[in-house]
Design an enzyme around this catalytic site. Structure first.
Site, PDB file in Angstrom:
ATOM      1  CD  GLU A  74      25.994  18.012  21.773  1.00  0.00           C
ATOM      2  OE1 GLU A  74      26.081  16.830  22.161  1.00  0.00           O
ATOM      3  OE2 GLU A  74      26.774  18.903  22.162  1.00  0.00           O
ATOM      4  CB  CYS A  84      34.213  19.227  22.056  1.00  0.00           C
ATOM      5  SG  CYS A  84      33.152  17.861  22.538  1.00  0.00           S
TER       6      CYS A  84
END
Length: 114
Positions: free
Chosen positions: A78, A35
């Site tokens: 997300e 990430c």
């Protein structure tokens, strides 16, 4: 009304998802995931291979679509962010212990080693 927004860059275009809702998930698999919010951190995360998602399109109309494979993984990642969840929240206790030093360095504004 709360608006939740995801913009995903594809090869040739941007995909804009307004108020995404995942209402169907199928075929779980686990893969190491990183990430941009936690540079250098990799965690095994279980995601679904197939999703059905409802969103509000740019035109304001409700749209439904399927996502498979990597695009489905990105959407789940997300949506996790919209819900305040990071990949580290998916980590097992052992994984967290192994990543403790890297996480401490990140929290102090230093890039993790290794």
């Amino acid at each position: 009304m709360l608006q939740r927004l995801i913009v995903i860059k594809g090869e040739d275009e941007f995909l804009t998802l307004i108020n995404p809702e995942i209402h169907y998930r199928e075929d779980q698999y686990q893969l190491e995931e990183g990430c941009l919010s936690l540079p250098g951190i990799q965690v095994n995360v279980t995601r679904e291979y197939l999703l059905k998602v409802t969103v509000i399109g740019i035109s304001g109309n409700s749209l439904e679509f399927e996502a498979k494979g990597f695009p489905a993984r990105i959407i789940q990642h997300e949506v996790d962010h919209l819900d305040g969840v990071l990949i580290i929240d998916h980590a097992s206790t052992i994984e967290r212990q192994l990543l403790e030093r890297q996480l401490r360095e990140l929290s102090q504004g230093r890039a993790p080693i290794g």
